[in-house]
Design a protein around this motif. Structure first.
Motif, PDB file in Angstrom:
ATOM      1  N   MET A  44      -4.911  26.888 -77.715  1.00 34.05           N
ATOM      2  CA  MET A  44      -4.930  25.436 -77.859  1.00 34.05           C
ATOM      3  C   MET A  44      -3.577  24.872 -77.441  1.00 34.05           C
ATOM      4  SD  MET A  44      -7.022  24.889 -81.414  1.00 34.05           S
ATOM      5  CE  MET A  44      -7.147  23.130 -81.158  1.00 34.05           C
ATOM      6  N   PHE A  45      -3.609  23.640 -76.933  1.00 31.68           N
ATOM      7  CA  PHE A  45      -2.406  23.011 -76.409  1.00 31.68           C
ATOM      8  C   PHE A  45      -1.293  22.941 -77.450  1.00 31.68           C
ATOM      9  CE2 PHE A  45      -5.424  20.717 -73.498  1.00 31.68           C
ATOM     10  CZ  PHE A  45      -5.004  21.369 -72.351  1.00 31.68           C
ATOM     11  N   THR A  46      -0.058  23.167 -76.965  1.00 27.35           N
ATOM     12  CA  THR A  46       1.153  22.881 -77.731  1.00 27.35           C
ATOM     13  C   THR A  46       2.018  21.965 -76.860  1.00 27.35           C
ATOM     14  OG1 THR A  46       1.083  25.043 -78.790  1.00 27.35           O
ATOM     15  CG2 THR A  46       3.187  23.859 -78.842  1.00 27.35           C
ATOM     16  N   ASP A  47       2.254  20.738 -77.354  1.00 27.21           N
ATOM     17  CA  ASP A  47       2.964  19.733 -76.560  1.00 27.21           C
ATOM     18  C   ASP A  47       2.323  19.592 -75.170  1.00 27.21           C
ATOM     19  OD1 ASP A  47       4.732  19.197 -78.580  1.00 27.21           O
ATOM     20  OD2 ASP A  47       6.234  20.626 -77.870  1.00 27.21           O
ATOM     21  N   PRO A  48       1.059  19.136 -75.112  1.00 22.73           N
ATOM     22  CA  PRO A  48       0.366  19.062 -73.823  1.00 22.73           C
ATOM     23  C   PRO A  48       1.022  18.057 -72.873  1.00 22.73           C
ATOM     24  CG  PRO A  48      -0.867  17.906 -75.525  1.00 22.73           C
ATOM     25  CD  PRO A  48       0.238  18.617 -76.230  1.00 22.73           C
ATOM     26  N   VAL A  49       1.100  18.447 -71.590  1.00 20.77           N
ATOM     27  CA  VAL A  49       1.607  17.579 -70.521  1.00 20.77           C
ATOM     28  C   VAL A  49       0.588  17.597 -69.391  1.00 20.77           C
ATOM     29  CG1 VAL A  49       4.045  17.885 -71.084  1.00 20.77           C
ATOM     30  CG2 VAL A  49       2.923  19.488 -69.528  1.00 20.77           C
ATOM     31  N   SER A  50       0.611  16.545 -68.570  1.00 18.27           N
ATOM     32  CA  SER A  50      -0.340  16.424 -67.468  1.00 18.27           C
ATOM     33  C   SER A  50       0.388  16.427 -66.142  1.00 18.27           C
ATOM     34  CB  SER A  50      -1.169  15.135 -67.604  1.00 18.27           C
ATOM     35  OG  SER A  50      -1.924  15.142 -68.787  1.00 18.27           O
ATOM     36  N   THR A  51      -0.196  17.111 -65.162  1.00 14.56           N
ATOM     37  CA  THR A  51       0.357  17.146 -63.810  1.00 14.56           C
ATOM     38  C   THR A  51      -0.169  15.948 -63.031  1.00 14.56           C
ATOM     39  OG1 THR A  51      -1.493  18.514 -63.082  1.00 14.56           O
ATOM     40  CG2 THR A  51       0.490  19.666 -63.834  1.00 14.56           C
TER      41      THR A  51
END
Length: 557
Positions: A44-51
């Motif tokens: 599961m995401f940890t500190d999700p970022v998007s490209t």
């Protein structure tokens, strides 16, 4: 039906360890693994970022991936980015992940094990479920789902993508579908949870839309940043190419001038040598003839003392008939012909250079005319004696002072007016018809927004003015620093084009009719907005009363 319900209950119990879509995912969303899973660490995401391409990863995972690679690309779709994106945490997606982790921490390890959901009502061979109903707490294949699509009462039930953990979508206290997300408590509630009645709540569909909108906004802004960077790079490349082309062109012109100068000097030297040789030959011949004439004169003087005049005439006749003399009045060194040849060569050189310069400026004009803007005069800035046309495209100086409000932006006592729109970046271009019958004076250019409008001023770059002007009908000036520059024009400009490149610090003026360059202010430092500036100048009792006219730009000329 009781047996079916029992079967459904057993099915749910056997699948209780599997977690699928959380309640905030709408029926249009995919499975949880697609929404909350990092494709690099498979967790599961940890500190999700998007490209920029729209895919999401853990910030640490993505940074490590890029740190170990020479290029920056999306680990999912492999799209390559020219510059390493500045990663910002997707706060909305992080809140969703954090809430899900708090709600089911013991199931975190199992979240990725997506089990296929089967229909609860198929008896022999169970088919894959098409939808799940939160009210019935059952999953249905296409055949068994049909009543929910046609029966009025069932059509009101809440259908979602098929999931095996339907109990996670039901409020355990009120046994109603969890349909709201409470922002205050960061939890999911049903419509009967009255303790959240006065809280800030939104429907799960809205939450999902907000997530999608937020992600889309992030992608749009990232794309905008990329576009701006690409635009800046493209402009830089074009500017460099344009500079290189102009340098090459003017280098060719300089070489042509040097070559023509060399040829002219050689021609002049040859003509000089030929003239000198001709002069030497003539002088030599003259000296020889003078010597002969002196000899004859000596003999004649000697014979003149005798009385034998007949013999004297015979000697003179024989001497005179034996030599051939030239008519020296017709002899001259042809220096005039050399000068005419030189003059014709110089004229030819001037014509060649002017033709090349005209072509250069014409090409430059076509390039900058693509930055044409629609300029309209601002009546709030116009001096009370200035008369503006209704369309705001013409301005002239009148004899009568109009009663107008004394606004801070209005010029007084100088008879000036600005355009309505100012520019604080990029490039812009506009054209003004200045050669109107009887026109003896005008000012034209751009001015800084902060200029002094209530007193006398010196129009110079240091005071926020970049202008050219006509005075006394035939004198053209650029009011530059540290002193004014007199402009040499071949023909009187009829239409003047004004081009500004804010970032380059450039203001250029062109005679668009003759495709000639009038003047350029270069390496300027602009601050704040620049406004198109006009002054029809004083009318001098009607002598200079005709207007300046802002004209449409015709780039096809």
């Amino acid at each position: 039906m009781a047996e079916s319900s029992s079967t459904s209950q057993k099915t749910r119990e056997t699948r209780r360890g599997s977690i699928d879509d959380p309640p905030w995912m709408s029926s249009s969303s995919g499975p949880l693994t697609k929404e909350l899973q990092c494709s690099i660490c498979l967790d599961m995401f940890t500190d999700p970022v998007s490209t920029p391409c729209g895919h999401s990863f853990c910030k640490t995972c993505l940074n490590k991936s890029w740190d170990n690679s020479r290029t920056c690309n999306c680990p999912y779709c492999k799209e390559t980015f020219k510059h390493r994106p500045d990663l910002k945490i997707n706060t909305t997606l992080r809140e969703v992940v954090d809430h899900y982790k708090k709600k089911s921490p013991e199931k975190k390890a199992e979240v990725l094990k997506k089990a296929e959901v089967l229909c609860d009502f198929c008896v022999e061979r169970k088919l894959k479920a098409l939808m799940s109903c939160l009210v019935c707490q059952s999953s249905y294949c296409e055949t068994h789902l049909e009543p929910h699509l046609i029966v009025a009462g069932l059509k009101k039930h809440k259908l979602i993508n098929p999931v095996s953990n339907l109990e996670d979508y039901i409020c355990q206290k009120h046994e109603r579908p969890l349909e709201l997300f409470c922002r205050d408590d960061q939890t999911i509630v049903c419509l009967s949870c009255t303790d959240h009645k006065n809280h800030n709540t939104v429907s799960l569909e809205e939450t999902q839309l907000m997530i999608q909108d937020t992600q889309q906004m992030i992608q749009d802004r990232i794309k905008k940043i990329q576009d701006l960077k690409h635009s800046a790079e493209f402009r830089k490349i074009n500017t460099e190419k344009g500079k290189a082309a102009r340098v090459e062109l003017f280098t060719d012109l300089i070489r042509s001038i040097e070559r023509c100068q060399t040829e002219l000097l050689e021609m002049m030297e040859e003509q000089q040598k030929a003239a000198e040789k001709q002069e030497e030959e003539v002088i030599e011949e003259l000296e020889q003839e003078i010597t002969e004439l002196k000899m004859i004169n000596t003999e004649l003087e000697q014979l003149s003392h005798t009385e034998d005049h007949l013999h004297l005439l015979q000697i003179y006749s024989s001497r005179g008939s034996s030599r051939k003399t030239r008519n020296w009045s017709e002899i001259s060194v042809k220096t005039d012909e050399s000068q005419e040849t030189l003059r014709r060569a110089l004229i030819q050189l001037q014509d060649t250079l002017q033709e090349k310069l005209t072509h250069t400026v014409s090409t430059e004009l076509k390039r900058i005319q693509q930055y044409a803007v629609d300029v309209t005069l601002d009546p709030d800035t116009a001096h009370p004696n200035l008369i503006l046309s209704k369309d705001g495209k013409q301005v002239r100086h009148g004899d009568i002072r109009q009663k107008l409000p004394d606004k801070p932006e209005r010029f007084d006592p100088c008879v000036n007016v600005l355009g309505k729109e100012g520019f604080s970046s990029g490039r812009f271009y506009f054209e003004v018809q200045v050669k109107v019958k009887g026109k003896t004076g005008w000012d034209l250019g751009v001015a800084r927004e902060s200029i002094d409008r209530k007193g006398e001023f010196t129009p110079s770059p240091s005071n926020g003015w970049w202008t050219v002007a006509l005075r006394n009908e035939n004198e053209y000036w650029a009011f530059a620093d540290p002193s004014d520059v007199s402009l040499c024009v071949r023909v009187k400009p009829q239409r003047v084009g004004v081009f500004v490149d804010y970032e380059e610090g450039l203001v250029s003026f062109y005679d668009t009719e003759s495709s000639s360059h009038l003047y350029s202010y270069t390496d300027q430092s602009f601050t704040g907005k620049l406004y198109p500036y006009f002054s029809p100048y004083l009318n001098y009792k009607g002598k200079n009363s005709n207007p300046l006219i802002i004209t449409p730009v015709d780039s096809k000329k």
